[in-house]
Enzyme design. Structure first.
Site, PDB file in Angstrom:
ATOM      1  N   SER A 139       0.857  -1.180   0.000  1.00 42.27           N
ATOM      2  CA  SER A 139       0.000   0.000   0.000  1.00 42.27           C
ATOM      3  C   SER A 139       0.895   1.232   0.000  1.00 42.27           C
ATOM      4  O   SER A 139       2.065   1.164   0.408  1.00 42.27           O
ATOM      5  CB  SER A 139      -0.881  -0.003   1.261  1.00 42.27           C
ATOM      6  OG  SER A 139      -1.522   1.250   1.446  1.00 42.27           O
ATOM      7  N   TYR A 152      -1.629  -0.531  10.818  1.00 40.31           N
ATOM      8  CA  TYR A 152      -1.659  -0.709   9.366  1.00 40.31           C
ATOM      9  C   TYR A 152      -0.354  -0.258   8.738  1.00 40.31           C
ATOM     10  O   TYR A 152       0.219  -0.954   7.882  1.00 40.31           O
ATOM     11  CB  TYR A 152      -2.844   0.054   8.782  1.00 40.31           C
ATOM     12  CG  TYR A 152      -3.150  -0.309   7.352  1.00 40.31           C
ATOM     13  CD1 TYR A 152      -3.702  -1.547   7.038  1.00 40.31           C
ATOM     14  CD2 TYR A 152      -2.881   0.582   6.317  1.00 40.31           C
ATOM     15  CE1 TYR A 152      -3.990  -1.892   5.728  1.00 40.31           C
ATOM     16  CE2 TYR A 152      -3.168   0.245   4.997  1.00 40.31           C
ATOM     17  CZ  TYR A 152      -3.717  -0.986   4.715  1.00 40.31           C
ATOM     18  OH  TYR A 152      -3.993  -1.332   3.404  1.00 40.31           O
TER      19      TYR A 152
END
Length: 236
Positions: A139, A152
């Site tokens: 990501s 995350y």
């Protein structure tokens, strides 16, 4: 690419499903894992019927190494080979470190980071046989930190670094390795319901197209880290 076999974790929906669809259009057979057999079967049935390729659904929680290894073994037994592996399964829990629960931290790290390790660890021998390709889905959060993203960010920073190290480990073995780092994608991630409001976001078929392009590229050339972002996000 026709007749080759892909193993995709988290393949029952979202990015994984989009990649499976794009590969199916090229005649690639797939094995899709999901946390539930029902979801894996539903996705596999939809792809096999629409694109006339073989598609097998397997229940496997990527947090469990034995489950991932069993799924890889079943895939190789069913198809005789694995040419492409896409470590896509992921989730997110967000909030201040003051509020983040230990269990949430563990679920994010175990799924997003350890799950990628378990996936390549389970499939590396199969990929060496076929001179195959491994892709992790990281990501932009794997390079850009943000408030409320401690778990995350940690997982995706880890995936980015881990995959680049694996690339160096395996490129002399004939296995190409890349990580794709998307920004906002129109998926069900974090409770989102994709609809017209998400038209500005990256679409799952866009990422599928990138994967197909990587696999079609002459293997002497390796785009090892690919950042992908919406071209025209809403103005803030």
């Amino acid at each position: 690419m026709r007749g080759k076999v892909a193993f995709i974790t988290g393949g029952s929906k979202g990015i994984g499903y989009g990649i499976a669809e794009s590969l199916a259009q090229e005649g690639v057979h797939s094995v899709l894992t999901s946390r539930t057999q029902a979801n894996a079967d539903k996705a596999a049935k939809a792809i096999s019927e629409k694109y006339k390729v073989k598609c097998l659904g397997i229940e496997a929680d990527v947090r469990d190494y034995k489950a991932v290894k069993s799924a890889v073994d079943r895939a190789e037994d069913a198809f005789g080979q694995i040419d492409y592996v896409i470590a896509n399964a992921g989730l997110g829990h967000f909030g201040s470190v003051e509020d983040l629960k230990v269990e949430q931290w563990q679920e994010v790290i175990d799924t997003n980071l350890s799950g990628v390790f378990y996936t390549i660890k389970s499939s590396v021998e199969a990929l060496k046989k076929t001179k195959g390709y491994f892709i992790s889905i990281s990501s932009l959060a794997g390079e850009n930190f943000f408030a409320g993203g401690s778990a995350y960010n940690a997982s995706k920073f880890g995936v980015t670094g881990f995959t680049q190290a694996v690339m160096l480990d395996l490129r002399q073995k004939g296995v190409n390795v890349s990580t794709i780092m998307p920004g906002s994608v129109s998926t069900y991630f974090n409770g989102n319901e994709p609809d017209d409001k998400d038209a500005w976001k990256i679409q799952i078929e866009d990422l599928g197209e990138i994967v197909v392009d990587l696999f079609k590229l002459n293997p002497r050339t390796l785009p090892s880290k690919i950042e992908v972002r919406p071209s025209q996000p809403p103005k803030k």
